[in-house]
Design a protein around this motif. Sequence first.
Motif, short mmCIF file in Angstrom:
data_model
loop_
_atom_site.label_atom_id
_atom_site.label_comp_id
_atom_site.label_asym_id
_atom_site.label_seq_id
_atom_site.Cartn_x
_atom_site.Cartn_y
_atom_site.Cartn_z
N ARG A 175 -15.32 16.87 -33.12
CA ARG A 175 -16.08 17.74 -32.21
C ARG A 175 -17.18 18.43 -33.01
NH1 ARG A 175 -10.86 20.43 -29.02
NH2 ARG A 175 -10.25 18.50 -27.91
N ILE A 176 -18.41 18.14 -32.66
CA ILE A 176 -19.54 18.67 -33.42
C ILE A 176 -19.82 20.10 -32.96
CG2 ILE A 176 -21.93 18.32 -34.13
CD1 ILE A 176 -21.63 15.40 -33.17
N LYS A 177 -19.48 21.04 -33.80
CA LYS A 177 -19.76 22.45 -33.48
C LYS A 177 -21.11 22.89 -34.01
CE LYS A 177 -18.07 27.17 -34.15
NZ LYS A 177 -16.94 28.03 -34.64
N GLY A 178 -21.48 22.39 -35.20
CA GLY A 178 -22.72 22.84 -35.82
C GLY A 178 -23.44 21.74 -36.55
N VAL A 179 -24.70 21.98 -36.84
CA VAL A 179 -25.50 21.13 -37.70
C VAL A 179 -26.29 22.08 -38.59
CG1 VAL A 179 -27.33 20.96 -35.94
CG2 VAL A 179 -27.22 19.28 -37.81
N TYR A 180 -26.32 21.77 -39.90
CA TYR A 180 -26.94 22.75 -40.78
C TYR A 180 -27.54 22.13 -42.02
CZ TYR A 180 -22.91 23.05 -44.12
OH TYR A 180 -21.95 22.82 -45.06
N SER A 181 -28.35 22.95 -42.68
CA SER A 181 -28.93 22.60 -43.97
C SER A 181 -28.95 23.86 -44.81
CB SER A 181 -30.35 22.03 -43.79
OG SER A 181 -30.82 21.48 -45.00
N HIS A 182 -29.46 23.73 -46.03
CA HIS A 182 -29.48 24.89 -46.95
C HIS A 182 -30.86 25.02 -47.57
CE1 HIS A 182 -27.72 28.07 -49.28
NE2 HIS A 182 -28.21 27.55 -50.40
N LEU A 183 -31.35 26.26 -47.61
CA LEU A 183 -32.69 26.53 -48.13
C LEU A 183 -32.66 26.67 -49.65
CD1 LEU A 183 -33.82 29.15 -45.45
CD2 LEU A 183 -34.41 26.71 -45.56
N HIS A 207 -32.71 14.47 -32.83
CA HIS A 207 -31.92 13.27 -32.51
C HIS A 207 -30.89 13.57 -31.43
CE1 HIS A 207 -33.58 10.53 -35.46
NE2 HIS A 207 -33.45 11.44 -36.40
N PHE A 208 -30.37 14.79 -31.38
CA PHE A 208 -29.41 15.14 -30.32
C PHE A 208 -30.08 15.05 -28.96
CE2 PHE A 208 -27.51 17.20 -34.04
CZ PHE A 208 -26.18 16.83 -33.90
N GLU A 209 -31.32 15.53 -28.86
CA GLU A 209 -32.05 15.45 -27.60
C GLU A 209 -32.32 14.00 -27.23
OE1 GLU A 209 -35.56 17.67 -28.40
OE2 GLU A 209 -34.53 19.63 -28.48
N ARG A 210 -32.69 13.20 -28.20
CA ARG A 210 -32.97 11.78 -27.93
C ARG A 210 -31.73 11.05 -27.43
NH1 ARG A 210 -35.63 12.11 -33.34
NH2 ARG A 210 -37.82 12.65 -32.95
N LEU A 211 -30.57 11.49 -27.92
CA LEU A 211 -29.31 10.86 -27.52
C LEU A 211 -28.75 11.47 -26.24
CD1 LEU A 211 -27.64 10.73 -31.06
CD2 LEU A 211 -28.42 8.75 -29.73
N GLY A 212 -29.39 12.51 -25.73
CA GLY A 212 -28.89 13.19 -24.54
C GLY A 212 -27.60 13.94 -24.80
N ALA A 213 -27.40 14.33 -26.06
CA ALA A 213 -26.18 15.05 -26.45
C ALA A 213 -26.45 16.55 -26.52
CB ALA A 213 -25.69 14.54 -27.80
N PRO A 214 -25.44 17.38 -26.29
CA PRO A 214 -25.63 18.83 -26.41
C PRO A 214 -26.06 19.20 -27.83
CG PRO A 214 -23.51 18.31 -25.39
CD PRO A 214 -24.06 17.02 -25.91
N MET A 215 -26.94 20.19 -27.92
CA MET A 215 -27.38 20.65 -29.23
C MET A 215 -26.29 21.54 -29.83
SD MET A 215 -29.79 20.50 -31.52
CE MET A 215 -31.24 19.95 -30.61
N PRO A 216 -25.79 21.20 -31.03
CA PRO A 216 -24.80 22.07 -31.69
C PRO A 216 -25.47 23.36 -32.17
CG PRO A 216 -24.86 19.86 -32.65
CD PRO A 216 -26.08 20.00 -31.81
N ILE A 217 -24.66 24.25 -32.72
CA ILE A 217 -25.18 25.46 -33.34
C ILE A 217 -25.99 25.06 -34.57
CG2 ILE A 217 -24.56 27.60 -34.54
CD1 ILE A 217 -21.98 27.61 -32.86
N ARG A 218 -27.24 25.45 -34.61
CA ARG A 218 -28.11 25.12 -35.74
C ARG A 218 -28.15 26.33 -36.69
NH1 ARG A 218 -33.45 24.56 -32.60
NH2 ARG A 218 -32.49 26.46 -31.78
#
Length: 394
Positions: A175-183, A207-218
Amino acid sequence: MRSPLPPDLETPAAETMSRALEDRPTRIRVDLDALSHNLDRIRRHVGVPVMGIVKANGYGHGLLRTALHLQAQGIEQLGVAFVEEGVALRRAGITVPILVLGGIFGDQVTQFLAHDLEITVSSVDKLGQVEATAAAMGRPATVHLKIDTGMERIGVHSYSAGPFIEAAVASRWCRIKGVYSHLACADDPDSPMTTLQLERFLDACRHFERLGAPMPIRHIANSGGVLHFRDTWLDMVRPGILMYGVRPDVTALATVDVRPAMSLLSKVIYFKVVKAGNPVSYGATWAPEYDTRVVTIPIGYGDGYPRALSSRGEVLVRGRRFPIVGRVCMDQLMVDIGGYSAWNEDEAVLVGTQGAERISMEALAARAGMIPYELLVGLTDRIPRTYVGGRSRS
């Protein structure tokens, strides 16, 4: 109050040592009300949920006590580096969501699921390992997808994130809750790297929008991002050092009103007059030009007080600022008080405030040629932590 040990460290020997250290004159005092203040000011500043980072023994403030206090303040999420830290928090009664930020080995996934810890998934291969273990256990895994936008540490490169995100979206047990990176450069408000990383990250998230998937917490903003880069706040921020009232660097902008939660304190343990020309400490690197008064403080590099501060650091005694002289020893250091007086058991402040004088963690680290992070997390468990304040949020 004694800082509790993780349950698996509560052996008789560890417990005996911990209790013995309670009376040590050198101590770290943690102001939990300052921690509450800082969390409140960060929340007001960014207007989005906060993931409080408590890795590395709560940045030296004590993993369990800081996490328990932040939970009492209603923090939305906690972040740690390793699964072992997450397990220790669960055993201590922490119930809020916990994300483990570090990389994982496949055989660790069972521990994540058994203790309800959120997993950083940093590659298609890791995703497959988590999926297989979750399916075998019949327990869905909560994951955050790690995108590498310029650190080159862990995570899928932003320019090749499409297949990774597609595989994660298709997963039955993750279950994808978040998507993240580090500065990498957010401590520097003038660095163009942060803008570039944010652009790469947002492009990958599309890519989430392109796949029609809900956007996780960014989430991408660390302490530097919170201080300097409003556009990085997105759906959640991850303050670490800032939450404890320390700026990442002496040059960082003070855009958030935070208060230092930590004081490093000791006591004068010895007083003597040192005659002119008599060297002090190992290597005979310093000697007074005239007769002077020198006091000894029972703290040294064995406690994490940097040896680099030999004849460079300062200590507050009786409301005055005095220089450390000679080399910092493993367990003691010496301070030249000149013509002033001091008595055994007088308080000595190595970090913190005494009277009108203050020694900040940022300034001390700069003088030692370090960053504040190093200094904070380098303070060892040989120094007992005591806690003041700490009312729960009403």
